[in-house]
Design an enzyme around this catalytic site. Structure first.
Site, PDB file in Angstrom:
ATOM      1  N   GLN A 133      14.034  11.226  62.887  1.00  0.00           N
ATOM      2  CA  GLN A 133      13.051  11.609  63.896  1.00  0.00           C
ATOM      3  C   GLN A 133      12.998  10.512  64.954  1.00  0.00           C
ATOM      4  OE1 GLN A 133      11.518  14.462  63.985  1.00  0.00           O
ATOM      5  NE2 GLN A 133      11.707  15.278  61.907  1.00  0.00           N
ATOM      6  N   TYR A 179      16.043  22.626  54.115  1.00  0.00           N
ATOM      7  CA  TYR A 179      16.386  21.769  55.266  1.00  0.00           C
ATOM      8  C   TYR A 179      15.670  20.414  55.146  1.00  0.00           C
ATOM      9  CZ  TYR A 179      16.717  26.662  56.932  1.00  0.00           C
ATOM     10  OH  TYR A 179      16.933  28.013  57.044  1.00  0.00           O
ATOM     11  N   ASN A 210      12.463  12.883  54.706  1.00  0.00           N
ATOM     12  CA  ASN A 210      11.376  12.409  55.560  1.00  0.00           C
ATOM     13  C   ASN A 210      10.023  12.987  55.155  1.00  0.00           C
ATOM     14  OD1 ASN A 210      10.359  11.164  58.163  1.00  0.00           O
ATOM     15  ND2 ASN A 210       9.950  13.310  58.626  1.00  0.00           N
ATOM     16  N   GLU A 215      19.567  20.811  51.203  1.00  0.00           N
ATOM     17  CA  GLU A 215      20.085  20.325  52.491  1.00  0.00           C
ATOM     18  C   GLU A 215      21.599  20.521  52.479  1.00  0.00           C
ATOM     19  OE1 GLU A 215      21.071  19.017  55.937  1.00  0.00           O
ATOM     20  OE2 GLU A 215      18.924  18.991  55.484  1.00  0.00           O
ATOM     21  N   ASP A 255      11.808  23.334  57.487  1.00  0.00           N
ATOM     22  CA  ASP A 255      11.943  22.596  58.754  1.00  0.00           C
ATOM     23  C   ASP A 255      13.336  22.919  59.305  1.00  0.00           C
ATOM     24  OD1 ASP A 255      11.849  20.856  60.860  1.00  0.00           O
ATOM     25  OD2 ASP A 255      11.803  19.023  59.661  1.00  0.00           O
ATOM     26  N   CYS A 280      11.113  23.048  65.563  1.00  0.00           N
ATOM     27  CA  CYS A 280      11.543  22.317  66.762  1.00  0.00           C
ATOM     28  C   CYS A 280      11.826  23.283  67.916  1.00  0.00           C
ATOM     29  CB  CYS A 280      12.773  21.468  66.458  1.00  0.00           C
ATOM     30  SG  CYS A 280      14.223  22.409  65.914  1.00  0.00           S
ATOM     31  N   GLU A 334       7.156  20.141  69.451  1.00  0.00           N
ATOM     32  CA  GLU A 334       7.343  20.605  68.080  1.00  0.00           C
ATOM     33  C   GLU A 334       6.044  21.221  67.572  1.00  0.00           C
ATOM     34  OE1 GLU A 334       9.717  18.481  65.444  1.00  0.00           O
ATOM     35  OE2 GLU A 334      11.247  18.280  67.006  1.00  0.00           O
TER      36      GLU A 334
END
Length: 373
Positions: free
Chosen positions: A197, A225, A230, A246, A306, A331, A365
């Protein structure tokens, strides 16, 4: 923010507004976009007004100095996609802003280091760890490695040299970061080339916003994802177990390392796409990657997604609707709006937030919490 390149540099597209004006413009735009969902309240998470980006990339542009000697400059694209020479950047972190002129001077004064240098990337942490990637249009030989190692020591940074099919790591290919989330420190390793990020303070506020929306549960969390963990790692405090997926090998390796750094043992990471995970849950396919994981041992009640800018595919939307609670970080407001039209057939929006991670641009976002009706 007062920047001499506003209106010239194509990076900051809302250059004609101050911070509050550009934020209000984006907030009103999104309120109108999502008005059909009758959202009672939208939380607004602000950014710092300048020096907020801990990740930045610049072109290296060849030109001539005032004495007509060949030299190099940092450059960005202007609004016509032409190179715009710059001396500074107001949106990058103070550490990057301080390093930029020092690094450029060293590169300018060393023919070996500047020859066919194409681009420069900075990755910085709040712990003042700094990684610089220098990208070339030529093969990097021993002479370059020696010069770059000397530069690394002199500037007290980490340097990676890249060219086609070549990556020279002089010391380490990652930085160390510590995020203080709800008064607790979480430790991360950010790898060069992996996703991070870019706005650290807004990232912390995003994570804290999600945590504020959920209570401790004896159930399990499914995350799609997950990147380098994070959100996964702080969220693992709230659940019995977490299963996170992921597709990126680099991100999975980072996620496993970050779990180790935080002594967390209730997360299983698996490398597969969201579509593959749905097939595994529905027992349509068998995957070797799941041989040590028993999917039927999980008692999920919450899903966290995400996704990339494309949003959720039809299969993943259908899967999400099976959970009691959906946490959706987006996003791309356009694909989020599309997905919410489907998700609100079974779920109700209970909380909504906008995160101004990319100030002075059109981008913003979003975060949405939905509960099953």
């Amino acid at each position: 923010m007062d920047c001499e390149y506003f209106g010239k540099c194509g990076s900051c597209t809302l250059y004609d507004k101050n911070y509050e004006e550009q934020l209000e413009y984006k907030v009103q735009r999104e309120k109108e976009r999502f008005s059909e969902f009758n959202i009672p309240n939208i939380d607004i998470i602000k950014s710092e007004k300048e020096n907020f980006r801990t990740r930045a990339e610049f072109r290296i542009w060849k030109n001539f100095d005032d004495e007509n000697n060949p030299t190099i400059f940092y450059a960005m694209n202007d609004f016509n996609k032409n190179a715009l020479e710059i001396n500074s950047c107001k949106i990058v972190s103070k550490d990057i802003a301080c390093l930029m002129p020092k690094l450029l001077e060293k590169l300018r004064n060393d023919e070996e280091l500047r020859f066919k240098l194409f681009a420069c990337e900075f990755l910085n942490s709040t712990t003042k760890d700094m990684l610089v990637t220098l990208i070339y249009h030529r093969r990097l030989e021993e002479k370059w490695i020696k010069k770059a190692k000397d530069l690394e020591k002199e500037l007290k940074i980490k340097i990676i040299g890249r060219s086609r099919k070549q990556k020279e790591v002089l010391s380490e290919d990652y930085i160390n970061e510590t995020l203080n989330i709800e008064n607790k420190d979480f430790h991360f390793q950010y790898k060069e080339g992996g996703f991070t990020q870019p706005n650290t303070n807004v990232n912390i506020k995003m994570i804290e916003w999600v945590l504020s929306q959920i209570k401790n549960s004896d159930k399990d969390l499914c995350e799609l994802y997950c990147g380098g963990g994070n959100f996964t790692i702080p969220l693992s405090q709230r659940f019995n177990k977490v299963l996170a997926t992921e597709i990126s090998k680099t991100s999975i390796k980072s996620a496993l390392k970050n779990c180790s750094l935080n002594n967390i043992s209730n997360i299983d990471f698996i490398r597969m796409s969201a579509e593959e995970f749905v097939e595994a849950l529905q027992e349509k396919r068998e995957f070797r990657r799941l041989k040590d994981i028993k999917l039927n041992s999980y008692d999920f009640d919450t899903i966290f997604v995400d996704p990339p800018r494309a949003g959720l595919d039809e299969t993943t939307r259908a899967l999400s609707k099976q959970f009691d609670t959906i946490i959706y970080i987006s996003c791309n407001p356009q694909t989020l709006h599309r997905d919410l039209k489907e998700l609100t057939k079974t779920h109700k929006i209970v909380n909504f937030a906008l995160f101004d991670q990319f100030s002075y641009t059109q981008h913003i976002e979003s975060g949405v919490i939905l509960n099953k009706v």
